[in-house]
Write an enzyme that holds these catalytic residues in place. Structure first.
Site, mmCIF file in Angstrom:
data_model
loop_
_atom_site.group_PDB
_atom_site.id
_atom_site.type_symbol
_atom_site.label_atom_id
_atom_site.label_comp_id
_atom_site.label_asym_id
_atom_site.label_seq_id
_atom_site.Cartn_x
_atom_site.Cartn_y
_atom_site.Cartn_z
ATOM 1 N N GLU A 1 -10.391 10.116 49.197
ATOM 2 C CA GLU A 1 -10.971 9.599 49.804
ATOM 3 C C GLU A 1 -11.277 8.118 49.907
ATOM 4 O O GLU A 1 -11.241 7.266 50.743
ATOM 5 C CB GLU A 1 -12.538 9.398 48.929
ATOM 6 N N ASP A 2 -10.735 8.006 48.700
ATOM 7 C CA ASP A 2 -10.193 6.186 48.335
ATOM 8 C C ASP A 2 -9.024 5.390 49.111
ATOM 9 O O ASP A 2 -8.641 4.282 48.890
ATOM 10 C CB ASP A 2 -10.633 5.690 46.816
ATOM 11 N N ASP B 1 -42.393 13.916 15.681
ATOM 12 C CA ASP B 1 -41.358 14.949 15.717
ATOM 13 C C ASP B 1 -40.407 13.727 16.447
ATOM 14 O O ASP B 1 -39.873 14.773 17.754
ATOM 15 C CB ASP B 1 -41.266 16.272 16.221
#
Ligand code: MN
Length: 738
Positions: A93-94, A275
């Site tokens: 992608e980059d 709790d």
């Protein structure tokens, strides 16, 4: 001049190598011959490809893929293929590197996974609002290999861990998306540790104040909790040691996200949540004995602390759909509070934290075939259309940040609507005819009004009646453009039909008076009544707003309309809007209600049932005179902001003589004689008339509505106070409508 930060490249190189070595360490248990070389190759390619890139924080970009690979290996338990792909997940992608490069250097499998990862980020990092179902479908179509989804989760987890350096708007988008999609997905896949961390980080960035507040409160009570936990654990520990069991026992705090959820959904304060932690007992026991051993521990625990029989969960005999195995008991602690105890084996614990990926460790060998089995199983979970898909969506129920809600038809079909949608929106979403005939709805089997705001997970059944027609008010009940335009059309259509009748009435009258029924005559008449159109004139004649008797004050000359004397008496029901405003305002600019009931035509709005003492205002409606609304009526904001000119100030005067209808909602625990006690208070002690009373009980709880006639707010408040004292009653609230 600002000084540029100096970067010590040598130190950075060292740090990168150090991180790489840690990654290798995390991979050790799955490494087979040749794997190390593959990982090294992937690392070298990624390092070179990202060499000039930095993250928002200023760090070298390569830190990110290394961290993602580390999460894959260490926290999800994935093998070499995934580690290689995680290292390379951003390169296509980059950077300049192509899928073909990957195919050549590694193989078809790796290329496919990276292709999937690239596509996913392409599609959904951009689209602003994804629906859960689409998300699931997209994950499936974009990823033949489930590893894509797991690496994507690791990628998201690291991005969440390093979200600090992003801009605020980016933080919000990424964090909301994480809560909305990734955390439920992690849960679905049995990756509980990752799910919890994603949720906490998501909350930290979407609601920073809430997050910090709970974090602070947890810190404050920590010492006390630790003391309690060690006191609780002590006797159990002693016996377990005596019996020679290998075990770990500790108190485990609940996540901030789940605490916040409890506060929001149960309406309790932090102080009232008992709790805040669970006790976890993990025993080292061989697979063939682990079930029996877990029950042995259960028996020891309950020798000291009394268990609640309804809250025993045996997920060892029947594991959860996501693979979770554990034995949960809730016992009464030494200070009279319920304490959750989770009992499981080491194997079950690893499964619970890491999901099925931990399986490989407990099967014959550590090869990736075992992993493939698991991955196939995940795929099955994601693909299965029925119960699992429902359960998947179940996780979205509590999502408070989504812009959309998911609701179900009685047959379990899913509908997506914008947040704040009402039962009426839902009805119109199904079909315009259903919307037009809608008189109410049942949400989760409870009767609700048209204006009821739906929440994700609600199951909605629409109630219709053939007599129903759309009302003007409805426009204030809906938020979807679809419902709005359909209501408007229906109103127009309805008005047109009614106007048609009016037209016939007027035509007969004109004939009778020998006035020609021409457009110009009709327009003259409309002008006389200061009405904008002939349609409006016809309509008002049909609904009796203009009395045709007055038409005898007109006569004709050569078929043309002539106003005879100018002496038409203007009565309230022939007034124009402005005239009504004038009358209503009167001298004092304030409408006084509670007296002169007959003189001024006003009604109490059914949407909020105002009673004397309420802050109110008058609103001039087109066909029903003035309506009195409470200032805090659900419709008030819309009326006040859109039609300020039709609003009349109003106040109450000496009201004792008249009674007004008000609705009270009561909830509580179903006890014998409860309804009787409530009725008694209402009728005997307060001498109040009850118009209706209805109670619904369900699993020992009840919800009731009572419609009563009271004099004013004081009267009502007194009654509500008394009702609160009835045994079993938990809440008493005033309702908006009927
Ligand atoms: Mn990434």
């Amino acid at each position: 001049m600002a000084e540029l930060p100096t970067i010590d490249l040598e130190a950075e190189k060292k740090e990168i190598l150090k991180r790489y070595k840690e990654l290798l360490k995390a991979c050790r248990r799955t490494l087979e011959k040749g794997d190390k070389l593959l990982i090294r190759k992937a690392f070298d390619i990624a390092l070179e490809a990202h060499k000039d890139m930095r993250r928002k924080s200023g760090e070298p970009y390569i830190y990110h893929p290394i961290a993602v690979a580390q999460i894959c290996a260490e926290e999800i338990g994935l093998g070499t293929t995934s580690v290689v792909c995680a290292l390379l997940h951003d390169v296509v992608e980059d950077t300049e590197i192509t899928l073909d490069d990957i195919r050549v250097s590694f193989g078809e499998k790796e290329a496919k996974i990276i292709d999937g990862l690239t596509k996913i980020s392409g599609v959904f990092d951009q689209s602003s609002s994804l629906q859960a179902e689409n998300f699931r479908k997209m994950l499936l179509t974009l990823s033949d290999d489930v590893r894509v989804i797991l690496i994507k989760l690791a990628d998201r987890l690291h991005n969440m861990r390093t979200l600090e350096s992003m801009k605020r708007d980016k933080q919000l988008k990424i964090a909301s998306e994480t809560l909305y999609l990734y955390a439920p997905l992690a849960h679905r896949l049995g990756l509980n540790a990752i799910k919890s961390e994603l949720e906490d980080l998501g909350l930290k960035y979407t609601e920073p104040e809430t997050y910090l507040e709970i974090q602070e409160l947890l810190k404050e009570g920590e010492a006390e909790r630790k003391k309690f936990i060690s006191k609780f654990i002590e006797p159990i520990k002693e016996i377990l040691e005596e019996q020679g069991m290998k075990f770990k026992i500790y108190g485990r705090p609940k996540s901030i996200f789940s605490i916040n959820n409890k506060i929001k959904t149960k309406g309790v304060t932090f102080e009232n949540i008992f709790d805040l932690f669970a006790i976890r007992i993990i025993i080292d026991s061989p697979p063939e004995r682990e079930k029996a051993d877990c029950w042995r521990v259960y028996s020891i625990v309950t020798d000291f602390y009394h268990p609640s029989p309804e809250r025993l969960r045996d997920w060892i005999s029947t594991p959860k759909a996501n693979g979770y195995e554990s034995l949960h008991a809730t016992v009464m602690g030494p200070e009279g509070n319920w304490v959750e105890v989770q009992i499981r084996s080491v194997r079950m614990d690893e499964l619970a934290e890491k999901g099925y990926a931990a399986h490989w460790k407990y099967k014959n060998s550590g090869n990736e075939n075992q992993l493939d089995d698991w991955l196939r199983k995940i795929r099955e979970i994601l693909e299965s259309p029925n119960e699992n898909a429902m359960e998947f969506l179940d996780d979205f129920k509590l999502n408070l940040f989504a812009e959309e809600i998911f609701v179900f038809t009685p047959k379990g079909e899913i509908k997506t609507l914008p947040v704040n949608s009402t039962a009426l929106d839902f009805a119109f979403d199904i079909h315009s005819k259903i919307g037009e005939k809608c008189i109410g709805a049942k949400v989760n089997h409870k009767l609700v009004p048209l204006s009821y705001k739906l929440k994700s997970g609600d199951q909605v059944e629409i109630l219709t009646s053939n007599k129903q027609v759309p009302k003007e008010d409805w426009l204030g009940y809906v938020v979807t453009a679809n419902a709005k335009s359909k209501i408007k059309n229906a109103l127009k259509e309805e008005k047109r039909k009614v106007a048609e009748e009016g037209r016939e009435i007027l035509e007969r009258k004109f004939n009778h008076l020998k006035i020609d029924f021409t457009i110009s005559n009709i327009n003259d008449l409309a002008n006389y009544f200061k009405l904008p159109s002939s349609q409006e004139l016809f309509y008002r004649i049909a609904v009796g707003n203009i009395d045709v008797k007055h038409l005898k004050d007109f006569s004709q000359e050569h078929g043309k309309i002539v106003h005879k004397s100018g002496s038409i008496k203007k009565e309230d029901n022939t007034k124009t809007l402005e005239q009504m405003v004038e009358t209503a305002r009167g001298k004092s600019d304030m409408l006084v209600i509670g007296e002169n009931l007959q003189k001024i035509d006003y009604k109490l709005a059914p949407c909020c049932n105002p009673i004397p003492g309420d802050d109110v205002f008058g609103f001039i409606t087109v066909s029903e005179g003035i309506k009195i609304h409470r200032v805090n009526c659900p419709n008030a904001l819309q009326l006040l902001s859109n039609y300020a000119y039709r609003v009349v100030k109003a106040k109450w005067t000496t009201p004792e003589l008249i009674s007004f209808l008000a609705g009270i909602k009561i909830t509580g625990i179903d006890e014998v004689g409860l309804v009787n006690n409530i009725t008694k208070i209402i009728s005997n002690e307060h001498n109040i008339n009850m118009r209706s009373i209805s109670f619904d009980t369900n699993d020992g709880t009840f919800e009731g509505t009572v419609m009563v006639f009271v004099h004013d707010t004081h009267h009502l408040t007194e009654l509500m106070k008394k009702l609160k004292t009835v045994n079993g009653v938990l809440t008493v609230t005033r309702m908006d409508g009927q």
